[in-house]
Each structure stands twice: as structure tokens, then as C-alpha cells.
Design a protein around this motif. Structure first.
Motif, mmCIF file in Angstrom:
data_model
loop_
_atom_site.group_PDB
_atom_site.id
_atom_site.type_symbol
_atom_site.label_atom_id
_atom_site.label_comp_id
_atom_site.label_asym_id
_atom_site.label_seq_id
_atom_site.Cartn_x
_atom_site.Cartn_y
_atom_site.Cartn_z
ATOM 1 N N ARG A 108 0.731 -1.272 0.032
ATOM 2 C CA ARG A 108 0.262 -0.058 0.053
ATOM 3 C C ARG A 108 0.786 1.211 -0.005
ATOM 4 N NH1 ARG A 108 -0.336 -1.471 5.331
ATOM 5 N NH2 ARG A 108 -2.056 -2.586 5.075
ATOM 6 N N TYR A 126 -4.106 0.629 -2.463
ATOM 7 C CA TYR A 126 -3.630 -0.603 -2.228
ATOM 8 C C TYR A 126 -2.980 -1.035 -3.490
ATOM 9 C CZ TYR A 126 -6.162 -0.926 2.054
ATOM 10 O OH TYR A 126 -6.802 -0.638 3.303
ATOM 11 N N PRO A 131 -6.311 -10.100 0.219
ATOM 12 C CA PRO A 131 -6.460 -9.498 1.643
ATOM 13 C C PRO A 131 -5.695 -9.947 2.805
ATOM 14 C CG PRO A 131 -8.444 -10.581 0.644
ATOM 15 C CD PRO A 131 -7.317 -10.886 -0.115
ATOM 16 N N ARG A 134 -3.022 -6.754 1.922
ATOM 17 C CA ARG A 134 -3.596 -5.393 2.239
ATOM 18 C C ARG A 134 -4.015 -5.117 3.501
ATOM 19 N NH1 ARG A 134 -7.310 -3.799 -2.281
ATOM 20 N NH2 ARG A 134 -8.548 -2.854 -0.698
ATOM 21 N N ASN A 135 -4.403 -6.033 4.303
ATOM 22 C CA ASN A 135 -4.759 -6.004 5.858
ATOM 23 C C ASN A 135 -3.589 -6.083 6.738
ATOM 24 O OD1 ASN A 135 -7.206 -5.418 4.563
ATOM 25 N ND2 ASN A 135 -8.037 -7.794 4.977
ATOM 26 N N SER A 137 -1.086 -5.025 8.805
ATOM 27 C CA SER A 137 -0.360 -3.651 9.448
ATOM 28 C C SER A 137 1.033 -3.641 9.588
ATOM 29 C CB SER A 137 -0.952 -3.277 10.909
ATOM 30 O OG SER A 137 -0.428 -2.427 11.576
#
Length: 141
Positions: A108, A126, A131, A134-135, A137
């Protein structure tokens, strides 16, 4: 389920519209009016598209929360974009500058601006459709 709107109380509606029109050139004023809110007159408007919007109310008093402090309140809200470079260019042309950039991340790109009412707004692009990537942290890496 998705977030439909955020309701912001501001001191300068025109300045807010300048910022958000630059960020979202496809958005429009959906409706607007006047009324009373907790006994005080207000002008309000909904700025967005057919699915989501910002509700802006012009009867704000005082200062927004110190973004560098630890006071309770809204830290920031974020929007996903297909081109962070385009968002930065539009906001720069409108006279706004990036307040900070996100950490380097392979999945990202993100930047932060502070709108005229003092709300921090994050824009995220993104770079992965997966997922789990992307998710993830950047704080947990």
C-alpha cells in the motif's frame, strides 16, 4: 454493511468544500438546508455521491482536537483511491499539502492531509488484491 456518511461540525463550510471537491471531483452537493441543532441555527449540506457522503454543519465553535496530542476524539478517517498520485496532485493544486506519509509498505501507499476544519484524512492506494497482504498492518511487521 458499509459506512454511509460521516457528520462533521465545521467553522468554514466553503473551505471544507474546496478541500473535498479537490479530493473527490466526482462528488456533488446532494442536498442542503438550514435548521436548528441543539438550539443553535445551522446550515448543513451533504457532499458525496449516490452511496456515501460527508454531512457538513457550519455551526462549529472552538478548535478541533490536537492531532499530535492524546486527547480522546477522532484520530483520522481514510478513503481508498485507485491513484494516490492523482489525489495528491488535485489537493496540491487546490493549495493543500501532505501533512505526513505512511510507512513504506510493499502492499500500500498512503498519505495524510489535514482538512480546513483540522480533521486528518488518510488516502490509501492498495498495491495488492490479496486481503492478507492488504490488511497486514505495518505496525505488526
Amino acid at each position: 454493511m458499509h459506512l454511509e456518511h460521516v457528520n462533521l461540525v465545521v467553522a468554514d463550510m466553503d473551505a471544507m468544500l474546496k478541500f473535498y471537491r479537490a479530493a473527490f471531483p466526482h462528488w456533488r452537493i446532494r442536498e442542503e438546508g438550514t435548521g436548528f441543532w441543539n438550539g443553535k441555527p445551522r446550515k448543513w449540506l451533504h457532499f458525496g455521491d449516490d452511496y456515501q457522503y460527508l454531512a457538513l454543519n457550519d455551526n462549529g465553535e472552538g478548535e478541533n482536537r490536537d492531532l499530535e496530542g492524546h486527547s480522546v476524539g477522532l484520530a483520522h478517517f481514510a478513503y481508498v483511491t485507485n491513484s494516490i498520485a492523482d489525489v495528491i496532485t488535485r489537493l496540491n493544486h487546490a493549495g493543500f499539502t501532505v501533512s505526513s506519509t505512511g510507512a513504506a509498505d510493499p502492499f500500500r501507499k498512503n498519505v495524510y492531509f489535514v482538512d480546513p476544519a483540522g480533521f486528518e484524512v488518510e488516502f490509501v492506494e492498495y498495491l495488492s488484491d490479496i486481503p492478507a497482504e492488504r490488511n497486514l498492518s505495518t505496525q505488526s511487521k
